[in-house]
Design a protein around this motif. Structure first.
Motif, PDB file in Angstrom:
ATOM      1  N   ARG A 182      16.527  30.322 -11.286  1.00 46.05           N
ATOM      2  CA  ARG A 182      16.166  31.701 -11.646  1.00 46.05           C
ATOM      3  C   ARG A 182      17.322  32.650 -11.380  1.00 46.05           C
ATOM      4  O   ARG A 182      18.067  32.481 -10.441  1.00 46.05           O
ATOM      5  CB  ARG A 182      14.968  32.182 -10.827  1.00 46.05           C
ATOM      6  N   ARG A 183      17.438  33.661 -12.231  1.00 47.26           N
ATOM      7  CA  ARG A 183      18.492  34.663 -12.060  1.00 47.26           C
ATOM      8  C   ARG A 183      17.958  35.965 -11.457  1.00 47.26           C
ATOM      9  O   ARG A 183      18.747  36.790 -11.019  1.00 47.26           O
ATOM     10  CB  ARG A 183      19.167  34.960 -13.389  1.00 47.26           C
ATOM     11  N   ASP A 184      16.655  36.146 -11.428  1.00 48.01           N
ATOM     12  CA  ASP A 184      16.102  37.379 -10.850  1.00 48.01           C
ATOM     13  C   ASP A 184      15.911  37.195  -9.342  1.00 48.01           C
ATOM     14  O   ASP A 184      14.813  37.197  -8.827  1.00 48.01           O
ATOM     15  CB  ASP A 184      14.810  37.791 -11.556  1.00 48.01           C
ATOM     16  N   VAL A 185      17.031  37.046  -8.634  1.00 48.41           N
ATOM     17  CA  VAL A 185      17.014  36.845  -7.193  1.00 48.41           C
ATOM     18  C   VAL A 185      17.290  38.168  -6.479  1.00 48.41           C
ATOM     19  O   VAL A 185      17.789  39.113  -7.081  1.00 48.41           O
ATOM     20  CB  VAL A 185      18.060  35.788  -6.772  1.00 48.41           C
ATOM     21  N   ASN A 186      16.945  38.208  -5.237  1.00 51.46           N
ATOM     22  CA  ASN A 186      17.240  39.362  -4.385  1.00 51.46           C
ATOM     23  C   ASN A 186      18.390  38.985  -3.467  1.00 51.46           C
ATOM     24  O   ASN A 186      18.606  37.816  -3.173  1.00 51.46           O
ATOM     25  CB  ASN A 186      16.018  39.731  -3.550  1.00 51.46           C
ATOM     26  N   TYR A 187      19.109  39.992  -3.015  1.00 49.93           N
ATOM     27  CA  TYR A 187      20.221  39.725  -2.108  1.00 49.93           C
ATOM     28  C   TYR A 187      20.372  40.861  -1.116  1.00 49.93           C
ATOM     29  O   TYR A 187      19.876  41.958  -1.324  1.00 49.93           O
ATOM     30  CB  TYR A 187      21.524  39.519  -2.878  1.00 49.93           C
ATOM     31  N   GLY A 188      21.062  40.562  -0.028  1.00 47.73           N
ATOM     32  CA  GLY A 188      21.328  41.564   0.987  1.00 47.73           C
ATOM     33  C   GLY A 188      22.254  41.001   2.044  1.00 47.73           C
ATOM     34  O   GLY A 188      22.626  39.834   2.013  1.00 47.73           O
ATOM     35  N   PRO A 189      22.611  41.825   3.012  1.00 45.40           N
ATOM     36  CA  PRO A 189      23.542  41.389   4.057  1.00 45.40           C
ATOM     37  C   PRO A 189      22.859  40.541   5.122  1.00 45.40           C
ATOM     38  O   PRO A 189      21.672  40.687   5.393  1.00 45.40           O
ATOM     39  CB  PRO A 189      24.042  42.706   4.648  1.00 45.40           C
ATOM     40  N   ILE A 190      23.616  39.649   5.687  1.00 41.66           N
ATOM     41  CA  ILE A 190      23.186  38.865   6.845  1.00 41.66           C
ATOM     42  C   ILE A 190      24.422  38.720   7.729  1.00 41.66           C
ATOM     43  O   ILE A 190      25.541  38.606   7.219  1.00 41.66           O
ATOM     44  CB  ILE A 190      22.603  37.491   6.444  1.00 41.66           C
ATOM     45  N   TRP A 191      24.255  38.779   9.041  1.00 42.08           N
ATOM     46  CA  TRP A 191      25.402  38.698   9.942  1.00 42.08           C
ATOM     47  C   TRP A 191      26.174  37.422   9.688  1.00 42.08           C
ATOM     48  O   TRP A 191      25.606  36.346   9.594  1.00 42.08           O
ATOM     49  CB  TRP A 191      24.977  38.754  11.403  1.00 42.08           C
ATOM     50  N   ALA A 192      27.485  37.542   9.597  1.00 40.79           N
ATOM     51  CA  ALA A 192      28.360  36.388   9.394  1.00 40.79           C
ATOM     52  C   ALA A 192      28.538  35.645  10.710  1.00 40.79           C
ATOM     53  O   ALA A 192      28.507  36.241  11.777  1.00 40.79           O
ATOM     54  CB  ALA A 192      29.722  36.841   8.861  1.00 40.79           C
ATOM     55  N   GLU A 193      28.720  34.341  10.606  1.00 41.74           N
ATOM     56  CA  GLU A 193      29.004  33.533  11.787  1.00 41.74           C
ATOM     57  C   GLU A 193      30.442  33.809  12.220  1.00 41.74           C
ATOM     58  O   GLU A 193      31.325  33.919  11.378  1.00 41.74           O
ATOM     59  CB  GLU A 193      28.853  32.043  11.465  1.00 41.74           C
ATOM     60  N   PRO A 194      30.689  33.909  13.506  1.00 39.71           N
ATOM     61  CA  PRO A 194      32.071  34.118  13.957  1.00 39.71           C
ATOM     62  C   PRO A 194      32.942  32.919  13.588  1.00 39.71           C
ATOM     63  O   PRO A 194      32.501  31.787  13.663  1.00 39.71           O
ATOM     64  CB  PRO A 194      31.959  34.262  15.468  1.00 39.71           C
ATOM     65  N   VAL A 195      34.167  33.197  13.187  1.00 43.41           N
ATOM     66  CA  VAL A 195      35.106  32.154  12.795  1.00 43.41           C
ATOM     67  C   VAL A 195      35.977  31.809  13.994  1.00 43.41           C
ATOM     68  O   VAL A 195      36.514  32.698  14.652  1.00 43.41           O
ATOM     69  CB  VAL A 195      35.985  32.633  11.620  1.00 43.41           C
ATOM     70  N   ALA A 196      36.138  30.520  14.269  1.00 41.85           N
ATOM     71  CA  ALA A 196      36.990  30.086  15.367  1.00 41.85           C
ATOM     72  C   ALA A 196      38.439  30.417  15.058  1.00 41.85           C
ATOM     73  O   ALA A 196      38.889  30.258  13.930  1.00 41.85           O
ATOM     74  CB  ALA A 196      36.828  28.579  15.597  1.00 41.85           C
ATOM     75  N   MET A 197      39.159  30.887  16.034  1.00 40.34           N
ATOM     76  CA  MET A 197      40.562  31.236  15.848  1.00 40.34           C
ATOM     77  C   MET A 197      41.384  29.977  15.578  1.00 40.34           C
ATOM     78  O   MET A 197      41.136  28.941  16.139  1.00 40.34           O
ATOM     79  CB  MET A 197      41.108  31.945  17.090  1.00 40.34           C
ATOM     80  N   GLY A 198      42.345  30.118  14.668  1.00 41.06           N
ATOM     81  CA  GLY A 198      43.246  29.014  14.384  1.00 41.06           C
ATOM     82  C   GLY A 198      42.767  28.094  13.278  1.00 41.06           C
ATOM     83  O   GLY A 198      43.513  27.268  12.804  1.00 41.06           O
TER      84      GLY A 198
ATOM     85  N   SER B 185      32.262  41.510   3.942  1.00 38.91           N
ATOM     86  CA  SER B 185      33.073  40.799   4.922  1.00 38.91           C
ATOM     87  C   SER B 185      33.778  41.763   5.880  1.00 38.91           C
ATOM     88  O   SER B 185      33.932  41.468   7.065  1.00 38.91           O
ATOM     89  CB  SER B 185      34.079  39.878   4.234  1.00 38.91           C
ATOM     90  N   ARG B 186      34.193  42.927   5.389  1.00 42.28           N
ATOM     91  CA  ARG B 186      34.870  43.905   6.258  1.00 42.28           C
ATOM     92  C   ARG B 186      33.954  44.387   7.374  1.00 42.28           C
ATOM     93  O   ARG B 186      34.386  44.672   8.481  1.00 42.28           O
ATOM     94  CB  ARG B 186      35.347  45.086   5.419  1.00 42.28           C
ATOM     95  N   HIS B 187      32.662  44.481   7.104  1.00 47.02           N
ATOM     96  CA  HIS B 187      31.695  44.949   8.106  1.00 47.02           C
ATOM     97  C   HIS B 187      31.039  43.796   8.878  1.00 47.02           C
ATOM     98  O   HIS B 187      30.111  44.022   9.649  1.00 47.02           O
ATOM     99  CB  HIS B 187      30.614  45.802   7.439  1.00 47.02           C
ATOM    100  N   GLY B 188      31.493  42.551   8.647  1.00 43.56           N
ATOM    101  CA  GLY B 188      30.977  41.415   9.412  1.00 43.56           C
ATOM    102  C   GLY B 188      29.723  40.781   8.845  1.00 43.56           C
ATOM    103  O   GLY B 188      28.975  40.130   9.582  1.00 43.56           O
ATOM    104  N   PHE B 189      29.491  40.938   7.551  1.00 41.36           N
ATOM    105  CA  PHE B 189      28.310  40.366   6.908  1.00 41.36           C
ATOM    106  C   PHE B 189      28.691  39.270   5.927  1.00 41.36           C
ATOM    107  O   PHE B 189      29.791  39.253   5.392  1.00 41.36           O
ATOM    108  CB  PHE B 189      27.535  41.426   6.113  1.00 41.36           C
ATOM    109  N   ASP B 190      27.760  38.377   5.679  1.00 40.00           N
ATOM    110  CA  ASP B 190      27.805  37.460   4.550  1.00 40.00           C
ATOM    111  C   ASP B 190      26.720  37.917   3.590  1.00 40.00           C
ATOM    112  O   ASP B 190      25.984  38.867   3.878  1.00 40.00           O
ATOM    113  CB  ASP B 190      27.550  36.021   4.997  1.00 40.00           C
ATOM    114  N   LEU B 191      26.607  37.250   2.476  1.00 38.40           N
ATOM    115  CA  LEU B 191      25.619  37.608   1.463  1.00 38.40           C
ATOM    116  C   LEU B 191      24.469  36.613   1.517  1.00 38.40           C
ATOM    117  O   LEU B 191      24.684  35.406   1.413  1.00 38.40           O
ATOM    118  CB  LEU B 191      26.276  37.579   0.076  1.00 38.40           C
TER     119      LEU B 191
END
Length: 85
Positions: free
Chosen positions: A63-79, A13-19
């Protein structure tokens, strides 16, 4: 673009990614990294990806043998509240 260390879910999240999690069955899911960080912190659980990984599973086939990695997070609307209730 420099390399980024993504050792903890909070790093995502600090670098702007979701999982993004994907399974061999073809199902893909996107997890809000900021919301997951907040939930794990509240539960006093580890934020280290190596310890989160065994708990990831496909919501379609289970299944528990899944793969994961970063994907760009959607911008959050202010407020607005960006965390699910």
């Amino acid at each position: 673009m420099g390399s980024k260390r993504l050792d903890k879910i909070s790093d995502y999240s600090r670098h702007g990614f979701d999982l993004q999690v994907w399974c061999k069955c073809g199902h893909k899911a996107k997890i809000d990294a900021a919301a997951l960080t907040k939930r794990l912190h509240k539960q006093r659980r580890s934020l280290v990806m190596m310890l989160i990984e065994p708990h990831l599973k496909c919501s379609k086939c289970g299944r528990r043998d899944v793969n994961y990695g970063p994907i760009w997070a959607e911008p959050v609307a202010m407020g607005g509240d960006s965390y699910p209730q």
